[in-house]
Motif scaffolding. Structure first.
Motif, PDB file in Angstrom:
ATOM      1  N   GLN A  13      -0.006 -31.351  19.803  1.00 52.34           N
ATOM      2  CA  GLN A  13      -1.447 -31.512  19.943  1.00 52.34           C
ATOM      3  C   GLN A  13      -2.185 -30.392  19.214  1.00 52.34           C
ATOM      4  O   GLN A  13      -1.642 -29.285  19.024  1.00 52.34           O
ATOM      5  CB  GLN A  13      -1.836 -31.503  21.413  1.00 52.34           C
ATOM      6  N   ALA A  14      -3.401 -30.675  18.833  1.00 53.44           N
ATOM      7  CA  ALA A  14      -4.233 -29.657  18.193  1.00 53.44           C
ATOM      8  C   ALA A  14      -4.313 -28.417  19.089  1.00 53.44           C
ATOM      9  O   ALA A  14      -4.461 -28.538  20.306  1.00 53.44           O
ATOM     10  CB  ALA A  14      -5.625 -30.202  17.914  1.00 53.44           C
ATOM     11  N   GLY A  15      -4.198 -27.256  18.463  1.00 58.31           N
ATOM     12  CA  GLY A  15      -4.187 -26.008  19.196  1.00 58.31           C
ATOM     13  C   GLY A  15      -2.804 -25.530  19.565  1.00 58.31           C
ATOM     14  O   GLY A  15      -2.632 -24.386  20.003  1.00 58.31           O
ATOM     15  N   GLY A  16      -1.819 -26.392  19.391  1.00 60.47           N
ATOM     16  CA  GLY A  16      -0.455 -26.047  19.742  1.00 60.47           C
ATOM     17  C   GLY A  16       0.258 -25.274  18.645  1.00 60.47           C
ATOM     18  O   GLY A  16      -0.337 -24.903  17.623  1.00 60.47           O
ATOM     19  N   SER A  17       1.554 -25.040  18.870  1.00 56.36           N
ATOM     20  CA  SER A  17       2.357 -24.253  17.943  1.00 56.36           C
ATOM     21  C   SER A  17       3.679 -24.949  17.632  1.00 56.36           C
ATOM     22  O   SER A  17       4.192 -25.714  18.453  1.00 56.36           O
ATOM     23  CB  SER A  17       2.668 -22.871  18.549  1.00 56.36           C
ATOM     24  N   LEU A  18       4.189 -24.647  16.472  1.00 57.94           N
ATOM     25  CA  LEU A  18       5.530 -25.061  16.060  1.00 57.94           C
ATOM     26  C   LEU A  18       6.127 -23.945  15.231  1.00 57.94           C
ATOM     27  O   LEU A  18       5.400 -23.199  14.564  1.00 57.94           O
ATOM     28  CB  LEU A  18       5.495 -26.336  15.211  1.00 57.94           C
ATOM     29  N   ARG A  19       7.450 -23.855  15.242  1.00 60.78           N
ATOM     30  CA  ARG A  19       8.140 -22.938  14.353  1.00 60.78           C
ATOM     31  C   ARG A  19       9.121 -23.711  13.504  1.00 60.78           C
ATOM     32  O   ARG A  19      10.056 -24.328  14.042  1.00 60.78           O
ATOM     33  CB  ARG A  19       8.869 -21.823  15.112  1.00 60.78           C
ATOM     34  N   LEU A  20       8.896 -23.672  12.213  1.00 62.32           N
ATOM     35  CA  LEU A  20       9.815 -24.305  11.276  1.00 62.32           C
ATOM     36  C   LEU A  20      10.872 -23.300  10.846  1.00 62.32           C
ATOM     37  O   LEU A  20      10.603 -22.095  10.749  1.00 62.32           O
ATOM     38  CB  LEU A  20       9.072 -24.810  10.043  1.00 62.32           C
TER      39      LEU A  20
END
Length: 124
Positions: A13-20
């Motif tokens: 969701q918008a505002g969230g985070s991910l680590r590639l």
């Protein structure tokens, strides 16, 4: 040969985070490669996101992600990371990892090897 394999994409969701993560391998891969992340959204050209020098001492960011994304590398693991915070719907794209032996790290033509990409989708 050099192989680059991205992971960590997904739906957030918008505002969230991910680590590639981008794991490098291959007989000819060296930690002296500079590394970069690019992205491509549907109907748009591939664009520069972030890059890091082989030593990790220099980093570069596109204006659109500066302050939200952080690129890092672990040469012992031959892995490059892209921490993405405060994600926006306009960050939705396929993200590609790439390795460069020289040239402008902001220019896709400077990269010699590319991964297959990982999809990042940010919902509003």
């Amino acid at each position: 040969q050099v192989q680059l394999v991205e992971s960590g994409g997904g739906l957030v969701q918008a505002g969230g985070s991910l680590r590639l993560a981008c794991a490098a391998s291959g007989r000819t891969f060296s930690n002296y490669y500079n590394m970069g992340w690019f992205r491509q959204a549907p109907g748009k050209e591939r664009e520069f996101v972030a890059a890091i020098s082989w030593s990790g001492s220099n980093t570069y960011y596109a204006a659109s992600v500066k302050g939200r994304f952080t690129i890092s590398r672990d040469n012992a693991k031959k892995t490059v990371y892209l921490q993405m915070n405060s994600l926006k719907p306009e960050d939705t794209a396929v993200y590609y990892c790439a390795a460069s032996q020289g040239g402008s790290l902001l220019y896709y033509g400077s990269y010699d090897h590319w991964g297959q990409g990982t999809q990042v989708t940010v919902s509003s």
